[in-house]
Design a protein around this motif. Structure first.
Motif, PDB file in Angstrom:
ATOM      1  N   GLY A  48     -17.308  -1.953  -8.688  1.00 50.15           N
ATOM      2  CA  GLY A  48     -18.464  -2.240  -8.394  1.00 50.15           C
ATOM      3  C   GLY A  48     -18.778  -2.216  -6.864  1.00 50.15           C
ATOM      4  N   GLY A  49     -17.676  -2.191  -6.099  1.00 48.38           N
ATOM      5  CA  GLY A  49     -17.938  -1.828  -4.653  1.00 48.38           C
ATOM      6  C   GLY A  49     -18.606  -0.552  -4.238  1.00 48.38           C
ATOM      7  N   ILE A 199     -24.390 -10.612  -6.996  1.00 44.88           N
ATOM      8  CA  ILE A 199     -25.265 -11.051  -8.101  1.00 44.88           C
ATOM      9  C   ILE A 199     -24.403 -10.785  -9.474  1.00 44.88           C
ATOM     10  N   TRP A 200     -23.694  -9.708  -9.270  1.00 42.95           N
ATOM     11  CA  TRP A 200     -22.730  -9.429 -10.554  1.00 42.95           C
ATOM     12  C   TRP A 200     -21.284  -9.979 -10.405  1.00 42.95           C
ATOM     13  N   PRO A 203     -18.946 -16.007  -9.565  1.00 41.34           N
ATOM     14  CA  PRO A 203     -18.331 -16.547 -10.558  1.00 41.34           C
ATOM     15  C   PRO A 203     -18.915 -17.098 -11.680  1.00 41.34           C
ATOM     16  N   PRO A 204     -18.508 -16.739 -13.088  1.00 37.09           N
ATOM     17  CA  PRO A 204     -17.564 -15.716 -13.604  1.00 37.09           C
ATOM     18  C   PRO A 204     -18.358 -14.284 -13.351  1.00 37.09           C
ATOM     19  N   ALA A 205     -17.164 -13.472 -12.640  1.00 36.52           N
ATOM     20  CA  ALA A 205     -17.568 -12.275 -12.222  1.00 36.52           C
ATOM     21  C   ALA A 205     -17.498 -11.179 -13.446  1.00 36.52           C
ATOM     22  N   ARG A 206     -18.760 -10.265 -13.437  1.00 35.35           N
ATOM     23  CA  ARG A 206     -18.844  -9.384 -14.685  1.00 35.35           C
ATOM     24  C   ARG A 206     -18.347  -8.085 -14.209  1.00 35.35           C
TER      25      ARG A 206
END
Length: 336
Positions: A48-49, A199-200, A203-206
């Motif tokens: 996602g980065g 936002i994504w 925690p808990p990361a999606r």
């Protein structure tokens, strides 16, 4: 149009792009599956980065067009940042041997330093020292270490994002307080791009940041710190204080494992933040604690250095000593 009006839109665009990358990652099975060295327990999309990279590099030239930032900074970031992000993206999709990644990192650092002019004069105890050609070597290792330590510290949900936002927003406030508003644009842009990703990733990361994002963030903050130090030597110490949590944990852990005869380049989960996350049983508490340390401890010290002329070396020592004790108490560098 003022960039200030675009910042909310940048957060939204970053969030939308991160969501699109998450769908892509899931469709291509780019998933981090938990193993013995993981700090997470649920398979999670990674990469996602890339959203942070694309948003930041897309909007950065705006500051050159408006004259708010020098083009030397922009070209240093575009070249070095793109190189590191591509290396990280390829590593996220497969595997690149550590020696080739390291070579690529030094080449990217060299590109950035060519545009920045090397290491700026360093202020200390009321004086200034110019390391000249040796400073270029020091600066290269500084950039490569920040790049890699940020990768090492991106191990639990939201941590790397929160660190970047706290550091960049903090330094922007200090630039404003000290009369350097022209330095605010790029770090604030980086913070907004990361905020959309968070936002994504909260925690808990999606979705996880991946090497493309974490290495990019570390290098960008290193470049921005050197650029600012050319304007005022004090700013390098300000950045070092604000990044204190990551610098101390990663450096202490690396040195500890090296002294134990461990292979420092191998994956592990012996950083202080990883021990803390396992002890507390969740990532949110640790990420929140780091945000509190940054805001309530490191940021005031950075203000004292920049605004109230606290001696830089003394300020860094005051900031780091409690952090060293903390990571030692958290068993940084120890397995289990």
């Amino acid at each position: 149009m003022s960039m200030w009006l675009l910042y909310p839109a940048i957060v939204i665009l970053s969030a939308l792009l991160t969501g699109g990358i998450r769908r892509y990652a899931i469709s291509r099975s780019l998933i981090d599956v938990p193993n013995a060295r993981s700090s997470h327990s649920v398979p999670t999309a990674r990469g996602g980065g890339v959203a942070i990279v694309l948003i930041f590099l897309l909007f950065l030239p705006f500051f050159g067009v408006t004259g708010e930032s020098e083009w030397s900074l922009i070209w240093s970031i575009i070249g070095a940042g793109t190189g590191v992000a591509v290396l990280g993206f390829l590593d996220d999709h497969g595997h690149i041997a550590a020696r080739w990644r390291l070579l690529g990192h030094f080449l990217c650092a060299a590109w950035a330093l060519c545009w920045l002019g090397g290491l700026p004069p360093i202020g200390y105890w009321g004086g200034v020292i110019d390391l000249q050609w040796f400073g270029v070597i020091v600066a290269a290792f500084y950039l490569v270490w920040l790049l890699n330590l940020y990768n090492f510290m991106d191990g639990i949900d939201g941590l790397a994002s929160v660190e970047a936002i706290c550091t960049c927003v903090g330094v922007c406030v200090i630039y404003w307080l000290t009369g350097f508003p022209g330095l605010i644009g790029p770090p604030l842009l980086l913070a907004m791009a990361v905020a959309g990703f968070l936002i994504w990733n909260f925690p808990p990361a999606r979705i996880f940041m991946g090497d493309a994002g974490s290495g990019f963030l570390g290098l960008m903050m290193g470049v921005l710190s050197l650029y600012a130090a050319w304007k005022s030597p004090t700013f390098l110490w300000v950045w070092l204080v604000l990044l204190g949590v990551f610098i101390v944990d990663a450096t202490f852990t690396l040195c500890s494992r090296f002294l134990q005869g461990r292979r420092v380049y191998e994956a592990h989960r012996s950083h202080a933040y990883q021990h803390a996350a396992r002890k507390l049983g969740n990532h949110l508490s640790v990420t929140g604690a780091v945000a509190a340390i940054n805001t309530l401890w490191l940021f005031p010290i950075a203000i004292c250095i920049a605004v109230f002329e606290l001696n830089s070396l003394l300020g860094v020592s005051i900031a780091y000593v409690p952090l060293v004790i903390l990571v030692y108490k958290c068993r940084a560098g120890k397995d289990g």
